[in-house]
Design a protein around this motif. Structure first.
Motif, PDB file in Angstrom:
ATOM      1  N   LEU A  20       1.900  -8.097  -5.477  1.00  0.00           N
ATOM      2  CA  LEU A  20       0.707  -8.841  -5.065  1.00  0.00           C
ATOM      3  C   LEU A  20      -0.351  -7.935  -4.447  1.00  0.00           C
ATOM      4  O   LEU A  20      -1.549  -8.099  -4.699  1.00  0.00           O
ATOM      5  CB  LEU A  20       1.090  -9.922  -4.039  1.00  0.00           C
ATOM      6  N   LYS A  21       0.101  -7.029  -3.610  1.00  0.00           N
ATOM      7  CA  LYS A  21      -0.856  -6.203  -2.872  1.00  0.00           C
ATOM      8  C   LYS A  21      -0.199  -4.888  -2.472  1.00  0.00           C
ATOM      9  O   LYS A  21       0.981  -4.861  -2.112  1.00  0.00           O
ATOM     10  CB  LYS A  21      -1.265  -6.963  -1.597  1.00  0.00           C
ATOM     11  N   VAL A  22      -0.970  -3.804  -2.508  1.00  0.00           N
ATOM     12  CA  VAL A  22      -0.466  -2.500  -2.054  1.00  0.00           C
ATOM     13  C   VAL A  22      -1.449  -1.924  -1.047  1.00  0.00           C
ATOM     14  O   VAL A  22      -2.664  -2.009  -1.240  1.00  0.00           O
ATOM     15  CB  VAL A  22      -0.329  -1.512  -3.234  1.00  0.00           C
ATOM     16  N   GLY A  23      -0.924  -1.364   0.034  1.00  0.00           N
ATOM     17  CA  GLY A  23      -1.820  -0.731   1.000  1.00  0.00           C
ATOM     18  C   GLY A  23      -1.064  -0.262   2.226  1.00  0.00           C
ATOM     19  O   GLY A  23       0.157  -0.473   2.348  1.00  0.00           O
ATOM     20  N   THR A  24      -1.786   0.372   3.138  1.00  0.00           N
ATOM     21  CA  THR A  24      -1.168   0.738   4.416  1.00  0.00           C
ATOM     22  C   THR A  24      -1.040  -0.538   5.251  1.00  0.00           C
ATOM     23  O   THR A  24      -1.622  -1.584   4.903  1.00  0.00           O
ATOM     24  CB  THR A  24      -2.046   1.740   5.181  1.00  0.00           C
ATOM     25  N   VAL A  25      -0.304  -0.438   6.349  1.00  0.00           N
ATOM     26  CA  VAL A  25      -0.153  -1.614   7.220  1.00  0.00           C
ATOM     27  C   VAL A  25      -1.533  -2.112   7.664  1.00  0.00           C
ATOM     28  O   VAL A  25      -1.822  -3.323   7.615  1.00  0.00           O
ATOM     29  CB  VAL A  25       0.719  -1.243   8.455  1.00  0.00           C
ATOM     30  N   GLU A  26      -2.381  -1.175   8.043  1.00  0.00           N
ATOM     31  CA  GLU A  26      -3.720  -1.549   8.526  1.00  0.00           C
ATOM     32  C   GLU A  26      -4.543  -2.226   7.426  1.00  0.00           C
ATOM     33  O   GLU A  26      -5.225  -3.224   7.666  1.00  0.00           O
ATOM     34  CB  GLU A  26      -4.454  -0.307   9.064  1.00  0.00           C
ATOM     35  N   GLU A  27      -4.450  -1.662   6.225  1.00  0.00           N
ATOM     36  CA  GLU A  27      -5.208  -2.246   5.100  1.00  0.00           C
ATOM     37  C   GLU A  27      -4.739  -3.668   4.794  1.00  0.00           C
ATOM     38  O   GLU A  27      -5.553  -4.559   4.529  1.00  0.00           O
ATOM     39  CB  GLU A  27      -5.043  -1.369   3.856  1.00  0.00           C
ATOM     40  N   LEU A  28      -3.429  -3.876   4.865  1.00  0.00           N
ATOM     41  CA  LEU A  28      -2.893  -5.212   4.557  1.00  0.00           C
ATOM     42  C   LEU A  28      -3.283  -6.209   5.636  1.00  0.00           C
ATOM     43  O   LEU A  28      -3.604  -7.372   5.342  1.00  0.00           O
ATOM     44  CB  LEU A  28      -1.361  -5.150   4.397  1.00  0.00           C
ATOM     45  N   LYS A  29      -3.260  -5.750   6.884  1.00  0.00           N
ATOM     46  CA  LYS A  29      -3.667  -6.649   7.993  1.00  0.00           C
ATOM     47  C   LYS A  29      -5.157  -6.987   7.876  1.00  0.00           C
ATOM     48  O   LYS A  29      -5.557  -8.118   8.079  1.00  0.00           O
ATOM     49  CB  LYS A  29      -3.368  -5.979   9.344  1.00  0.00           C
ATOM     50  N   LYS A  30      -5.919  -5.960   7.521  1.00  0.00           N
ATOM     51  CA  LYS A  30      -7.367  -6.169   7.375  1.00  0.00           C
ATOM     52  C   LYS A  30      -7.647  -7.159   6.244  1.00  0.00           C
ATOM     53  O   LYS A  30      -8.481  -8.059   6.367  1.00  0.00           O
ATOM     54  CB  LYS A  30      -8.045  -4.821   7.085  1.00  0.00           C
ATOM     55  N   HIS A  31      -6.906  -6.997   5.143  1.00  0.00           N
ATOM     56  CA  HIS A  31      -7.083  -7.891   3.990  1.00  0.00           C
ATOM     57  C   HIS A  31      -6.816  -9.348   4.387  1.00  0.00           C
ATOM     58  O   HIS A  31      -7.521 -10.261   3.949  1.00  0.00           O
ATOM     59  CB  HIS A  31      -6.125  -7.474   2.867  1.00  0.00           C
ATOM     60  N   ALA A  32      -5.786  -9.530   5.223  1.00  0.00           N
ATOM     61  CA  ALA A  32      -5.410 -10.896   5.622  1.00  0.00           C
ATOM     62  C   ALA A  32      -6.172 -11.352   6.865  1.00  0.00           C
ATOM     63  O   ALA A  32      -5.976 -12.483   7.332  1.00  0.00           O
ATOM     64  CB  ALA A  32      -3.908 -10.955   5.885  1.00  0.00           C
ATOM     65  N   ASP A  33      -6.988 -10.460   7.367  1.00  0.00           N
ATOM     66  CA  ASP A  33      -7.798 -10.760   8.548  1.00  0.00           C
ATOM     67  C   ASP A  33      -6.936 -11.198   9.739  1.00  0.00           C
ATOM     68  O   ASP A  33      -7.147 -12.262  10.325  1.00  0.00           O
ATOM     69  CB  ASP A  33      -8.828 -11.857   8.206  1.00  0.00           C
ATOM     70  N   THR A  34      -5.955 -10.352  10.053  1.00  0.00           N
ATOM     71  CA  THR A  34      -5.083 -10.652  11.188  1.00  0.00           C
ATOM     72  C   THR A  34      -4.620  -9.332  11.828  1.00  0.00           C
ATOM     73  O   THR A  34      -4.648  -8.285  11.184  1.00  0.00           O
ATOM     74  CB  THR A  34      -3.844 -11.478  10.754  1.00  0.00           C
ATOM     75  N   ASP A  35      -4.212  -9.416  13.099  1.00  0.00           N
ATOM     76  CA  ASP A  35      -3.721  -8.214  13.790  1.00  0.00           C
ATOM     77  C   ASP A  35      -2.201  -8.095  13.684  1.00  0.00           C
ATOM     78  O   ASP A  35      -1.622  -7.090  14.075  1.00  0.00           O
ATOM     79  CB  ASP A  35      -4.090  -8.269  15.285  1.00  0.00           C
ATOM     80  N   ASP A  36      -1.593  -9.143  13.170  1.00  0.00           N
ATOM     81  CA  ASP A  36      -0.131  -9.193  13.129  1.00  0.00           C
ATOM     82  C   ASP A  36       0.349  -8.987  11.684  1.00  0.00           C
ATOM     83  O   ASP A  36      -0.087  -9.705  10.764  1.00  0.00           O
ATOM     84  CB  ASP A  36       0.311 -10.578  13.660  1.00  0.00           C
ATOM     85  N   PHE A  37       1.245  -8.023  11.492  1.00  0.00           N
ATOM     86  CA  PHE A  37       1.665  -7.695  10.126  1.00  0.00           C
ATOM     87  C   PHE A  37       2.436  -8.839   9.473  1.00  0.00           C
ATOM     88  O   PHE A  37       2.272  -9.114   8.284  1.00  0.00           O
ATOM     89  CB  PHE A  37       2.505  -6.406  10.117  1.00  0.00           C
ATOM     90  N   GLU A  38       3.280  -9.513  10.260  1.00  0.00           N
ATOM     91  CA  GLU A  38       4.056 -10.623   9.693  1.00  0.00           C
ATOM     92  C   GLU A  38       3.123 -11.726   9.183  1.00  0.00           C
ATOM     93  O   GLU A  38       3.338 -12.280   8.102  1.00  0.00           O
ATOM     94  CB  GLU A  38       5.015 -11.178  10.751  1.00  0.00           C
ATOM     95  N   SER A  39       2.071 -12.014   9.973  1.00  0.00           N
ATOM     96  CA  SER A  39       1.096 -13.025   9.543  1.00  0.00           C
ATOM     97  C   SER A  39       0.384 -12.567   8.278  1.00  0.00           C
ATOM     98  O   SER A  39       0.099 -13.382   7.382  1.00  0.00           O
ATOM     99  CB  SER A  39       0.043 -13.267  10.640  1.00  0.00           C
TER     100      SER A  39
END
Lengths: 243, 240
Positions: free
Chosen positions: B212-231
């Motif tokens: 579905l998506k590839v990126g660093t932890v920060e990129e994935l959090k940014k994509h989902a617009d959240t500070d929490d990786f699980e969210s």
């Protein structure tokens, strides 16, 4: 070289399992003692040691099938085989590695059975050496059966099929426990179509120095041996591909 | 340089699509995690890349070698720790390590030195002479990873390496995995958010065989617009 490294590992796995040793070596010896005791208390020569010992050596080989199948099934279930499939080992290395260590174990089991039988009154003769050598084709057949069953059955299923069914088939259809002529009919015909009775008769013939009779019985054993090995190799390689 | 490249990789088992059109590039020396819930296709992806199973179609190269016709070369450069604790139970810890060294053609001297090095590195001193079946689950997992690493692979595949371990054993294994970063390429599958977040250079999130998506932890959090990786993970999964 890699084949021998893997074979050494398989030998260690089998020989370090006390249940394997207990059943594989202990059970045939217990049977030799029990049936010899029974023989002393019955008026007919049913379990006379010179007939019984060659038969028990053939029966003991069914445990070799159990060892072989259990080891392969365990390796499959624990993903140990999966790990080894990602190493430079080839299909040839696996097949020979699984089969090779079981052959000396089968021969050792046969020698122990004969040596123990001497204590129970078995005649000592050079023919025992021939009988030990003569059991090799049947041992290969049993090892191949193990490779075959281990290629697709789980550990529990192997226990049922090889541990219960095959040992019973080997016992009932080999003519060791009773003369097949006493039952006759379809039972005897089926028994003669399978290799167990031929193996028992071939062993008895070698032990008694009847090489002509041995030649009659070794032929079906060789056919079964070649056929079982070919099928086992095919099934093992097939399950390798199906990972 | 790319350690792994897949193009349109697809695997179907009877009626189930296990991996669907996987396009992925993993850099050399990178620690890449495949993250997803059960049945996402992570293990099947690993199985295809380690030549355990053939794709239905699609292309992939591992260390520059083709997974269809250069399997021998691939097996020389990879190490695999399967999801299950894949050790020889009746061999000692020493013998398990020795087996892998010998299978990979190491000399006697090299084998002894390697086992000595790994005994220290993985803390096997107290269990080295014990049968693998008699040691704790945590040590068995360590042994499983040590067996994958001792052959000096360029690319290491760790399939759910901490599955079923207690929190202490898990953190100890994480330290070990972290120590590999930058030295070799590591592909790790997991369904633990914390594990992926803590260890990975980049993460690929999979669901129903699709990446579905590839990126660093920060990129994935940014994509989902959240500070929490699980969210972020839940959001990406639900989005699909």
């Amino acid at each position: 070289m890699k084949t021998l490294i893997f074979a050494k590992r398989c030998a260690k796995e089998i020989l370090r399992d006390p249940i394997n040793l207990g059943f594989g070596l202990g059970f045939p010896l217990v049977l030799l003692v029990l049936l010899s005791v029974i023989q002393k208390n019955i008026p007919v020569n049913l379990f006379e040691i010179n007939n019984l010992a060659p038969g028990i050596t053939v029966f003991g080989l069914s445990f070799i099938t159990l060892f072989s199948a259990t080891l392969i099934a365990k390796d499959r279930e624990s993903a140990f085989l999966q790990r080894l499939y990602t190493t430079p080992l080839s299909g040839f290395d696996f097949i020979i590695g699984y089969m090779l260590p079981l052959l000396p174990i089968a021969v050792a089991q046969t020698i122990i059975c004969y040596l123990f039988s001497i204590l129970l009154g078995l005649n000592i003769s050079i023919n025992i050496v021939f009988a030990v050598i003569g059991i090799i084709p049947m041992a290969i057949f049993n090892i191949s059966l193990g490779l075959f069953f281990g290629s697709f059955l789980g550990v529990k299923q192997v226990g049922g099929i090889c541990g219960a069914l095959l040992t019973n088939l080997s016992a009932w259809l080999s003519g060791v426990w009773f003369d097949l002529n006493l039952v006759g009919g379809s039972f005897k015909k089926i028994a003669c179509l399978l290799p167990f009775v031929h193996a028992a008769e071939a062993e008895k013939a070698l032990f008694n120095g009847n090489f002509g009779t041995f030649a009659e019985h070794i032929f079906p054993i060789l056919i079964y041996c070649i056929f079982a090995t070919a099928i086992a190799v095919f099934c093992f390689l097939n399950q390798m591909k199906k990972q | 340089m790319k350690a792994i490249i897949t193009t349109g990789l697809y695997k179907k088992y009877k009626n189930i699509v296990a991996v669907d059109n996987l396009n992925l590039e993993i850099n050399s020396g990178e620690l890449f995690s495949l993250l997803g819930v059960n049945g996402a296709g992570k293990t099947t992806t690993i199985k295809m890349l380690t030549c355990l199973t053939k794709p239905t179609f699609g292309e992939a190269s591992v260390g520059g070698f083709n997974i269809y016709n250069e399997t021998k070369q691939i097996k020389q450069i990879i190490g695999v720790s399967p999801q299950e604790t894949a050790v020889a139970p009746n061999l000692t810890v020493y013998e398990n390590l020795e087996l892998i060294c010998k299978i990979n053609g190491f000399s006697d001297d090299k084998t002894i030195n390697k086992i000595r090095e790994f005994t220290e590195k993985f803390g096997f001193e107290s269990v080295i002479k014990r049968k693998a079946e008699k040691i704790s689950g945590g040590f068995q997992r360590r042994l499983s990873i040590a067996m994958a690493l001792i052959s000096e692979p360029d690319i290491l595949f760790l399939d759910e390496p901490t599955l079923g371990l207690d929190v202490i054993a898990r953190h100890e294994l994480w330290d070990l995995i972290r120590s590999l970063k930058g030295k070799i390429t590591v592909i790790l599958t997991t369904h633990y958010m914390e594990e992926a977040e803590s260890l990975s250079d980049r993460i690929g999130i999979m669901k129903n065989g699709k990446l579905l998506k590839v990126g660093t932890v920060e990129e994935l959090k940014k994509h989902a617009d959240t500070d929490d990786f699980e969210s972020a993970f839940v959001s990406i999964i639900k989005e699909a």
